[in-house]
Design a protein around this motif. Structure first.
Motif, PDB file in Angstrom:
ATOM      1  N   PRO A 115       0.830  -1.209   0.000  1.00 30.34           N
ATOM      2  CA  PRO A 115       0.000   0.000   0.000  1.00 30.34           C
ATOM      3  C   PRO A 115       0.867   1.263   0.000  1.00 30.34           C
ATOM      4  O   PRO A 115       1.834   1.377   0.755  1.00 30.34           O
ATOM      5  CB  PRO A 115      -0.801  -0.129   1.300  1.00 30.34           C
ATOM      6  CG  PRO A 115      -0.943  -1.611   1.492  1.00 30.34           C
ATOM      7  CD  PRO A 115       0.366  -2.177   1.027  1.00 30.34           C
ATOM      8  N   TYR A 185      -3.086   3.291   2.708  1.00 23.49           N
ATOM      9  CA  TYR A 185      -2.278   3.541   1.526  1.00 23.49           C
ATOM     10  C   TYR A 185      -1.334   4.720   1.716  1.00 23.49           C
ATOM     11  O   TYR A 185      -0.540   5.030   0.828  1.00 23.49           O
ATOM     12  CB  TYR A 185      -3.177   3.731   0.297  1.00 23.49           C
ATOM     13  CG  TYR A 185      -3.779   2.415  -0.124  1.00 23.49           C
ATOM     14  CD1 TYR A 185      -3.103   1.567  -0.983  1.00 23.49           C
ATOM     15  CD2 TYR A 185      -4.995   1.984   0.404  1.00 23.49           C
ATOM     16  CE1 TYR A 185      -3.629   0.322  -1.326  1.00 23.49           C
ATOM     17  CE2 TYR A 185      -5.524   0.744   0.065  1.00 23.49           C
ATOM     18  CZ  TYR A 185      -4.836  -0.074  -0.800  1.00 23.49           C
ATOM     19  OH  TYR A 185      -5.354  -1.311  -1.136  1.00 23.49           O
ATOM     20  N   SER A 216      -2.021   5.752  -4.986  1.00 20.26           N
ATOM     21  CA  SER A 216      -2.088   4.287  -5.041  1.00 20.26           C
ATOM     22  C   SER A 216      -3.420   3.736  -4.556  1.00 20.26           C
ATOM     23  O   SER A 216      -3.815   2.626  -4.919  1.00 20.26           O
ATOM     24  CB  SER A 216      -0.952   3.679  -4.214  1.00 20.26           C
ATOM     25  OG  SER A 216      -1.099   3.981  -2.841  1.00 20.26           O
ATOM     26  N   ALA A 217      -4.158   4.496  -3.743  1.00 14.55           N
ATOM     27  CA  ALA A 217      -5.443   4.000  -3.225  1.00 14.55           C
ATOM     28  C   ALA A 217      -6.569   4.085  -4.251  1.00 14.55           C
ATOM     29  O   ALA A 217      -7.606   3.433  -4.075  1.00 14.55           O
ATOM     30  CB  ALA A 217      -5.839   4.799  -1.980  1.00 14.55           C
TER      31      ALA A 217
END
Length: 493
Positions: A115, A185, A216-217
């Motif tokens: 994450p 994340y 990234s989330a």
């Protein structure tokens, strides 16, 4: 090592890998790098990695020393992230992840990543680990970075899916939201599913993903959105001179954060946020944490986060500072005004999601409609779903305006300002204008409901906004906010 670039980044000696018999047997190869970062050095140090062909996974682990320091002196804190073979150019496409100081190790594969990091191909070429010495002790910062490559065939990349830009709304209505939330994340401790559940409990209609310095989330919110919850995507752009929310950008948008106010680069990235469909919202502008105080000015702001989390003295300063911008907007004819918002900035238990929350009048529960309501200032901020307001100003001929609007009447026209409140037991109403606080009510009854009316003229008050305050804890100081509104402007423009 040598210093490069306008932002004075430090580039370290490169790390090469050459697969030998022993490594081939285990299918891995490891290198460890040690060094020292001095006090007063550049904000970022780049460690080049020469990645060969045939790599399935990159894994990075790091440690650094934390020596004792004198009272009042910052100790060591070291952030970390990585850029791939597409380079480290500011705003470029090479970004592959950032965990700040939240993790001591991470991995990247084609089919998965830690994450905070972006899954995708591990291509041959020069990658760069970026080290961010957030604070450095007088003794310097000794670090150790261990890089492990795993050879083999790459996994199959997963096509990302994103949440829809529309939920089942109620047409033109007031919608409640929290646009500053952190998941695992970045440095949060909650999953998107946990955050969404808490948002629903808090009575929210919309939220915005805002993890520090990473998008990234974004693909991980699709499963938790629904007809009852709009999930917008964004980033908390966390620079060394303040934080800004990129609110509701296009899925997969990365906004760079490697600059200071003196680098004169913020405008470029503020425009990128807007080109990507987002709003530019400076966050907690008077927060006292290192690097949190906002130093880029407000010329690029679409709104400003005046209330962040539990009400504290820095929020009081932010409220007063924002009110000063309203005064300037009516003094300097034609100058636009900046709407205010409030968000929880929740990271982990027991941080409450939706406290405070921004309540927006929007045409529907869509990304575009919510953003338009925020941008226009058709909103108020409440400590919870329990607090509801109706705030209007009316003239003598049935003219009426609501929050964020202008009552177009003559300068000497009598104006009636009316506030209806529910869910605020024993709170006091204050009506604030460009002249200051011109009306303070008696405490509301324990039922929390009440109606307050006040009469004025545009020549006496160029705007009026409402505050709901809890009982004061100390002497003449005002109590903590329970709610406040954006202004209603009085008089013809």
């Amino acid at each position: 090592m040598f210093v490069t670039g306008a932002a004075a980044a430090l580039t370290l000696g490169s790390v090469s890998f050459s697969r030998g018999p022993a490594e081939a047997a285990e299918n891995t190869e490891t290198r460890t790098v040690r060094g020292t970062l001095p006090t007063g050095g550049p904000d970022f140090a780049y460690l080049p990695l020469e990645i060969p062909d045939g790599i399935r996974e990159i894994k990075v682990a790091y440690t650094y020393d934390k020596p004792s320091v004198p009272a009042g002196t910052a100790g060591n804190a070291l952030d970390i992230g990585i850029f791939d073979n597409r380079g480290t150019e500011l705003g470029g496409k090479g970004f592959r992840g950032w965990s700040g100081g939240a993790r001591t190790e991470f991995f990247i594969r084609a089919d998965d990543a830690t994450p905070g990091y972006i899954p995708g191909p591990v291509r041959e070429g020069t990658w760069h680990i970026v080290l961010g010495p957030y604070t450095v002790a007088p003794q310097g910062l000794d670090y150790e970075v261990t890089i492990t490559l795993t050879y083999g065939e790459q996994g199959e990349a997963v096509e990302p899916t994103y949440p829809p830009e529309r939920a089942k709304g109620r047409g033109r209505a007031w919608y409640r939201g929290d646009c500053h939330l952190h998941s695992w994340y970045s440095d949060g401790r909650r999953t998107p599913a946990e955050i969404a559940a808490l948002a629903r409990e808090a009575g929210l209609d919309f939220i915005n993903s805002s993890d520090h310095n990473t998008h990234s989330a974004h693909p991980h919110w699709a499963d938790v959105a629904g007809d009852d919850l709009l999930v917008m995507l964004g980033e908390e752009v966390t620079t060394r001179n303040g934080h800004v929310l990129a609110l509701g950008v296009e899925p997969g948008t990365f906004i760079d954060w490697r600059y200071r106010a003196r680098d004169n680069r913020f405008g470029r990235f503020a425009r990128q946020i807007r080109r990507s469909g987002g709003l530019v919202v400076p966050a907690h502008p008077h927060a006292t944490c290192v690097g949190c105080n906002w130093k880029f000015g407000f010329d690029e702001a679409d709104a400003v986060e005046v209330w962040n989390g539990p009400w504290t003295p820095d929020d009081e300063v932010a409220l007063a500072d924002w009110d000063g911008t309203l005064v300037a907007s009516v003094r300097d004819k034609g100058r636009g005004w900046i709407p205010a918002m409030g968000n929880s900035d929740a990271h982990r238990s027991p941080d409450p999601v939706g406290s405070p929350q921004t309540v927006v009048l929007a045409d529907d529960l869509t990304r575009e409609a919510i953003q338009e309501g925020i941008r226009a200032g058709r909103s108020y901020v409440a400590e919870s779903k329990n607090v509801s307001l109706t705030f209007t100003a009316s003239g003598g001929r049935a003219e009426q305006a609501g929050i964020g609007e202008r009552l177009e009447v003559g300068m000497d026209t009598p104006v009636t300002v009316r506030l209806e409140v529910s869910g605020a037991p024993r709170c006091t109403v204050r009506l604030v204008t460009d002249q200051g606080v011109l009306f303070t009510s008696a405490p509301l009854p324990v039922s929390g409901s009440g109606v307050v009316e006040w009469r004025t003229t545009p020549s006496y008050a160029a705007y009026v906004r409402a505050e709901l305050r809890h009982e004061a804890a100390v002497g003449p100081l005002p109590g903590a906010l329970a709610a406040f509104t954006n202004p209603i402007f009085l008089g013809r423009s």
